[in-house]
Design an enzyme around this catalytic site. Structure first.
Site, PDB file in Angstrom:
ATOM      1  N   ARG A  71     -27.302 -54.928 103.982  1.00  0.00           N
ATOM      2  CA  ARG A  71     -27.527 -53.545 103.548  1.00  0.00           C
ATOM      3  C   ARG A  71     -26.687 -52.662 104.458  1.00  0.00           C
ATOM      4  O   ARG A  71     -26.832 -52.696 105.678  1.00  0.00           O
ATOM      5  CB  ARG A  71     -29.017 -53.201 103.680  1.00  0.00           C
ATOM      6  CG  ARG A  71     -29.348 -51.726 103.445  1.00  0.00           C
ATOM      7  CD  ARG A  71     -29.219 -51.390 101.965  1.00  0.00           C
ATOM      8  NE  ARG A  71     -29.915 -50.149 101.664  1.00  0.00           N
ATOM      9  CZ  ARG A  71     -29.417 -48.930 101.826  1.00  0.00           C
ATOM     10  NH1 ARG A  71     -28.187 -48.789 102.292  1.00  0.00           N
ATOM     11  NH2 ARG A  71     -30.129 -47.870 101.513  1.00  0.00           N
ATOM     12  N   GLU A  79     -29.121 -46.793  92.956  1.00  0.00           N
ATOM     13  CA  GLU A  79     -29.477 -48.148  92.555  1.00  0.00           C
ATOM     14  C   GLU A  79     -28.656 -48.561  91.329  1.00  0.00           C
ATOM     15  O   GLU A  79     -28.228 -47.722  90.540  1.00  0.00           O
ATOM     16  CB  GLU A  79     -30.964 -48.232  92.245  1.00  0.00           C
ATOM     17  CG  GLU A  79     -31.857 -48.013  93.456  1.00  0.00           C
ATOM     18  CD  GLU A  79     -31.682 -49.091  94.496  1.00  0.00           C
ATOM     19  OE1 GLU A  79     -31.593 -50.278  94.130  1.00  0.00           O
ATOM     20  OE2 GLU A  79     -31.642 -48.751  95.701  1.00  0.00           O
ATOM     21  N   ARG A 122     -32.817 -57.941 105.141  1.00  0.00           N
ATOM     22  CA  ARG A 122     -31.362 -57.789 105.066  1.00  0.00           C
ATOM     23  C   ARG A 122     -30.822 -57.256 106.386  1.00  0.00           C
ATOM     24  O   ARG A 122     -31.439 -56.412 107.034  1.00  0.00           O
ATOM     25  CB  ARG A 122     -30.989 -56.831 103.926  1.00  0.00           C
ATOM     26  CG  ARG A 122     -31.422 -57.291 102.557  1.00  0.00           C
ATOM     27  CD  ARG A 122     -31.145 -56.239 101.491  1.00  0.00           C
ATOM     28  NE  ARG A 122     -31.873 -54.998 101.732  1.00  0.00           N
ATOM     29  CZ  ARG A 122     -31.868 -53.966 100.894  1.00  0.00           C
ATOM     30  NH1 ARG A 122     -31.173 -54.019  99.771  1.00  0.00           N
ATOM     31  NH2 ARG A 122     -32.559 -52.870 101.186  1.00  0.00           N
TER      32      ARG A 122
END
Length: 205
Positions: A71, A79, A122
């Site tokens: 990320r 998104e 992440r």
């Protein structure tokens, strides 16, 4: 005529420290050494991880390098399924944000560094491809907003109506919250990184 003479104070040797004072000094020394050892142990947990290779672009701020999902730190892109509005019409801004990152990478190897992880596991990474700072470039192109970092780049993109700034949009974290995603991702820029480092250092086992 009379003169007055003042005596110079004689040098007095320092008094030997009391046993109590010496014990306090020894205790403080032991405490300081203990804190240094603890600090060194905590710093081992803040080891920076570097990963590189061919990138699979998941969306406008998330990539996969090998088995590591990353990320991008300090930014937040629409998104993948998010819709924005421009010139009175809806358009797939999430897909365009992903396409922007694909263009920035242009098939070059990507390297990412970071030590934090988000609540999904992440790696929060600062990523580069061909010497280009991808995190910064996404904000400059208007396909990601500042999310704890890159506020100057966001201001320039907004004034130039670049990317999503050419129309209206829900900020990605608001869009996630309104689409049945109960976990709200907190910002993860420079100040947040400093705070996380301090918490990691002083958090006891």
């Amino acid at each position: 005529m009379s003169r007055s003479w003042s005596r110079r104070p004689r040098y007095a040797p320092p008094r030997p420290r009391s046993l109590w004072r010496r014990l306090v000094d020894y205790a403080l020394t032991v405490i300081a050494l203990g804190l240094l050892i603890l600090l060194a142990a905590r710093l081992d947990r803040i080891e920076t991880r570097k990963t590189e290779g061919a990138a699979v672009v998941n969306d406008g701020d998330t990539i996969t390098l090998g088995t590591e999902r990353i990320r991008m730190r300090g930014i937040d892109a629409p998104e993948y399924s998010q819709i924005c509005r421009r010139d009175g019409a809806d358009y797939p801004c999430g897909k365009l944000a992903r396409q922007s990152l694909v263009r920035l990478i242009s098939g070059k190897p990507v390297s990412c560094t970071g030590w934090q992880r988000d609540r999904y596991g992440r790696l929060l990474g600062d990523c580069k491809a061909g010497g280009k700072d991808l995190n910064r470039a996404q904000v400059e192109a208007g396909w990601a907003i500042a999310y704890g970092d890159f506020e100057i780049e966001e201001a320039a993109a907004r004034s130039g109506k670049a990317g999503i700034w050419a129309g209206t949009f829900d900020e990605p974290h608001d869009w996630r919250e309104s689409h049945d995603r109960k976990v709200v991702e907190r910002k993860h820029g420079t100040l947040a990184s400093i705070g996380d480092a301090l918490r990691e250092i002083f958090r006891f086992w």
